[in-house]
Enzyme design. Structure first.
Site: not given
Ligand code: MGD
Ligand code: MGD
Ligand code: MO
Length: 836
Positions: A154, A156
């Site tokens: 999994y 990005w």
């Molecule tokens: N506590 C907590 N944990 C979370 C979250 C949270 O809100 N709280 N959010 C979650 C969410 S919503 C998400 S989506 C995940 C994100 O988790 P990931 O999607 O695993 O995070 P990224 O840092 O985007 O990792 C992408 C990796 O792919 C590599 N990469 C980029 N391009 C290429 C390519 O062309 N080839 C190869 N082989 N590698 C490449 C990058 O260098 C990087 O190391 O994290 C989750 N974890």
């Molecule tokens: N700049 C940037 N943008 C991103 C990403 C990134 O890594 N960086 N990741 C992308 C990805 S993969 C995803 S999945 C989306 C995630 O998008 P979201 O899940 O919506 O993003 P978060 O930043 O986890 O949380 C959004 C807001 O929820 C608030 N929040 C946290 N806990 C609670 C709660 O219990 N109740 C309420 N009411 N609010 C709460 C946080 O303070 C924050 O302001 O963002 C995408 N956009």
């Molecule tokens: Mo995500």
């Protein structure tokens, strides 16, 4: 995360396209053939155009070196993150050569698993590395079968239809036999499983009522844990950043913004919005309190509930306490959510009296019992009766680039699985419970993606999953490309223990992430700036097709994922099947030509491939009135029979018979307040501070953490920890201090950033900080940089969605005594530096 299937209510026929294309041509902004203005005037070779998760950009190249990023002219609000990209090519953490962990190389698969992460790698040639991987895949398959290889992989990965590395990995793993796959994502697992039961679609990938319609009709916009000004900076494809202009229109129109969030967000500050600082994880209680006011004051819309929803009566009994003896009054809710009862009453009145859009982000469902907040939000909106009216109702993707109208453009296809079956990034048919071999990696097993550690620790165990059962296989080998599980997964120390059960872990990446550092075989890949590709702009806007032109030649020994898998397939006699005899440019041309055919069927004539590619510019598509005026659920409201929802009843299900039948103790049949395992002031919670592990402002997860952008946010060289002055004072913490955040799961160092923009009792440590273990061999060791997932729990949302609860978790903070250990994760690993 991935949003590839945008749903809008209407599709244009050929005649309406021609009409609007003609109208646009008259305005000089479109027409046939479709080019952005001035496209051919660009000087192609000096400023090649390409694209990333942070936007479309041009690169100034001097002497073969990428010197400067210039945001694309078409991007009116370029992301500051673009400025970090160059560093990921040239940083000391670039992986230069194929590397193999010494113990694995000398003693074989599974040797000294505790030694992972210690950096003891040996450089090998590409031939040797690919021989090792191919032979190991064969060994594992022969001894244990296809279900011993995990390829869920999994993450990005970079943008681009050809070099979509996870898809390329799947293509290789399927062609060579099959693998254990994963379904769902870390982003919206709970919402996307519960919402089909409630509204008949995943909700999170649906287009929202356009911002233009909000500006015209909405009076109150509620951002419920929703912060588009941060999270719409990026996109799964390429962000269009159109939301910013639209948000300003909404602001100018005088729409009142209410932000219900433990953090006073950028969006809230920009609008001068009203901040309601709810206690995290208590939103369901808060919404129940508001619902109770609506019901007891007869402000709810009975006619709407009757005509468009089912099950309100069951929910009503719970709301007033007939089923459990507890009336969910405003006072009851206030005691849980920390928002005064009078405020809850006022909110109920404001919502009922005005055209109100309830807009939820995804953090609230990335929590224990995360299925409940989205369900309760739909229920509240149904009680307000404004669903399907312009500017009213509910939405789950304004924070994710939705609300920007969709252009009339063809989609550009991507790789197939080698047997002609589509391998979209998120296969549309592969919803949880779908047990076709296609969705199961052809090995017959796929797991809910965030259950990987539970699977590794419990081979043979059976779990519930949305009405079906999943039996965990026994994994011996895992292959990762395009993701960083040692950042994204929760409870790092539990994960380290689980990983010891894997005999061989292969990682493709271009940088020494913690995941790469914990691999047995590390294969260096190109960045997307070192190869050609093609992509679409705007996950919802779908406004352009953009050529992604190679900017610099691959550095060191980096190879594309495509070439790596072709090399593995070659060793197994399957190279022709893998490549179909096509080069990178052949694939790009093929995908473009397919899009051109689709466009033709809509009456659009796209330029021939060479003209498109050589234009060095993005190809623009027209925007039409029906898309600009889009109102979600209007079709359902207008004709609930013809446009019935995809639920069993065809209506909004406030009570779900399907879920009732599953009899899950952690997901009842109507929205319900349930105590999470931990929360701020929770009855059994051990630690006093709730951790908001939000999405970072200057990173995409862990991507760009190893770049100069870190200077913009790091505090004392560590990941920042936002804390309210009240909580800082209690602990004698000052701005810029290094502190240790800890609980029973782990400990990390952070840099203190005192701010009144965070609620007392809550700290914010963004996800994605690079894991930097002080002593990798020791369980529970200190993370020197600040990877928040050392502190978060791995508990699933519930048996229904089995999603991650990354936004659950509490800890304590103390000032770090003595000289804090040096951060090492951004340095080049010693063995690589001395190699070759
Ligand atoms: N506590 C907590 N944990 C979370 C979250 C949270 O809100 N709280 N959010 C979650 C969410 S919503 C998400 S989506 C995940 C994100 O988790 P990931 O999607 O695993 O995070 P990224 O840092 O985007 O990792 C992408 C990796 O792919 C590599 N990469 C980029 N391009 C290429 C390519 O062309 N080839 C190869 N082989 N590698 C490449 C990058 O260098 C990087 O190391 O994290 C989750 N974890
Ligand atoms: N700049 C940037 N943008 C991103 C990403 C990134 O890594 N960086 N990741 C992308 C990805 S993969 C995803 S999945 C989306 C995630 O998008 P979201 O899940 O919506 O993003 P978060 O930043 O986890 O949380 C959004 C807001 O929820 C608030 N929040 C946290 N806990 C609670 C709660 O219990 N109740 C309420 N009411 N609010 C709460 C946080 O303070 C924050 O302001 O963002 C995408 N956009
Ligand atoms: Mo995500």
């Amino acid at each position: 995360m991935p949003v590839t299937n945008v749903r809008t209510s209407s599709h244009l026929d050929r005649r309406s396209f021609l009409k609007s294309a003609a109208a646009l041509a008259a305005l000089g902004v479109g027409g046939t053939p479709l080019f952005t203005r001035g496209a051919l005037a660009a000087a192609p070779e000096t400023l090649p155009l390409s694209a990333s998760h942070w936007g479309v950009f041009r690169a100034r190249v001097k002497n073969g070196r990428f010197e400067e990023v210039i945001p694309w002219e078409g991007d009116k609000h370029p992301s500051v993150m673009l400025q970090g990209m160059r560093d990921s090519i040239y940083s000391p953490t670039r992986i230069k050569y194929p590397m193999v962990r010494r113990a694995w190389l000398e003693k074989g698969p599974g040797a000294d698993p505790e030694g992972r992460g210690t950096g003891d790698f040996v450089r090998v040639s590409w031939d040797k590395a690919l021989d090792l991987v191919a032979a190991e895949m064969q060994r594992v398959r022969k001894a244990h079968g296809n279900t011993a290889i995990y390829g869920g992989s999994y993450g990005w990965k970079s943008v681009g239809k050809v070099h979509s590395c996870r898809v390329l990995l799947w293509r290789m793993l399927k062609l060579t036999g099959g693998f254990v796959s994963s379904v769902g994502n870390y982003s919206n697992a709970a919402a996307s499983v519960i919402l089909p039961h409630v509204i008949g679609s995943a909700g999170v990938v649906d287009q929202c009522t356009t911002y233009e319609m909000l500006a015209k009709h909405c009076k109150v916009l509620v951002m419920w844990g929703c912060n588009p000004m941060n999270t719409s900076n990026i996109a799964w494809m390429v962000p269009d950043h159109g939301y910013m202009k639209h948000l300003d229109e909404v602001k100018k129109a005088g729409v009142k913004l209410i932000c219900i969030d433990p953090v006073r967000t950028e969006t809230c500050q920009h609008f001068g919005g009203e901040w309601v600082a709810v206690k995290p994880q208590t939103d369901v209680a808060m919404m129940l309190g508001i619902a109770h006011v609506l019901y007891s004051e007869k402000l709810h819309d009975e006619a709407f509930l009757k005509k468009y929803a089912t099950g309100f009566e069951d929910f009503r009994k719970y709301l007033v306490g007939e089923t459990d003896g507890v009336a969910k009054t405003a006072d009851w809710a206030a005691a849980i959510c920390g928002v005064p009862a009078d405020k809850l009453r006022e909110l109920a009145h404001t919502f009922a009296k005005n055209r109100t859009m309830l807009s939820m982000g995804w953090s609230t469902q990335r929590q224990h019992h995360g299925e409940q907040p989205p369900w309760m939000m739909v229920t509240l909106a149904a009680m307000l009766g404004q669903i399907g009216l312009p500017g009213g109702g509910f939405a789950f993707s304004y924070h994710y680039n939705a609300g920007v109208p969709s252009h009339n453009s063809p989609s550009v296809p991507g790789m197939t699985d080698g047997r002609g079956r589509s391998l979209a990034d998120l296969p549309p048919g592969c919803t949880p419970g779908n047990t076709t071999s296609y969705c199961m990696g052809d090995a017959g097993v796929s797991i809910p993606v965030s259950r990987i550690v539970e699977m590794l620790l419990n081979p043979g165990m059976t779990i519930d999953f949305n009405g079906s059962k999943v039996k965990y296989p026994d994994i011996k080998m895992a292959f990762w490309a395009g993701g960083n599980p040692f950042a994204h997964h929760q409870d790092r120390n539990e994960m380290l223990r689980a990983w010891r059960k894997i005999e061989t872990f292969v990682v493709n990446d271009f940088q020494w992430t913690a995941t790469a550092r914990h691999a047995d075989i590390v294969l260096p890949v190109t960045t997307s700036y070192e190869r050609n590709d093609i992509e679409q702009v705007g996950d919802f806007a779908l406004s352009h097709i953009v050529p992604m032109r190679k900017i610099v030649e691959p550095l060191f020994e980096a190879r594309s994922d495509y070439d790596i898998y072709a090399g593995i397939c070659e060793r197994l006699g399957l190279k022709e099947q893998y490549t179909e005899g096509l080069t990178e440019m052949d694939w790009i041309r093929n995908f473009y030509e397919k899009a051109r055919m689709t466009a033709r069927s809509k009456g659009q004539e796209l330029p021939v491939f060479n003209a498109f590619w050589n234009s060095n510019d993005a190809l623009a598509f027209p925007l039409e009135k029906p898309q600009r005026d889009y109102v979600s659920y209007a079709a359902y409201r207008n004709d609930p029979l013809l446009s019935a929802l995809g639920t069993p009843s065809g209506k909004i299900e406030i009570f779900s018979k399907a879920i009732a039948k599953m009899k899950y103790d952690d997901c009842p049949a109507h929205p319900t307040w349930m105590e999470p395992i931990e929360r701020l002031d929770g009855p059994t919670t051990k630690y006093p501070l709730h951790i908001a592990s939000n999405h970072p402002i200057y990173r995409l997860h862990s991507q760009l953490c190893g770049t100069s952008l870190r200077e913009k946010y790091a505090v004392a060289g560590r990941e920042p920890c936002w804390i309210n002055p009240v909580d800082a004072d209690k602990r004698g913490l000052k701005d810029g201090d290094v502190a240790r955040a800890f609980n029973d799961r782990g400990q990390i160092l952070v840099g203190i950033k005192i701010s009144k923009d965070i609620r007392p009792g809550v700290i914010r440590i963004d996800e994605g900080g690079w894991y930097d273990p002080e002593n990798p061999r020791e369980a529970g060791t200190l993370c020197r940089y600040g990877d928040v997932n050392n502190l978060t729990p791995s508990v699933a949302t519930s048996k229904l969605a089995q999603g991650t609860s990354g936004q659950t978790g509490s800890c304590e903070l103390e000032k770090y005594q003595g000289t804090p250990p040096k951060v090492a994760v951004f340095d080049e690993p010693a063995k690589q530096a001395s190699a070759g």
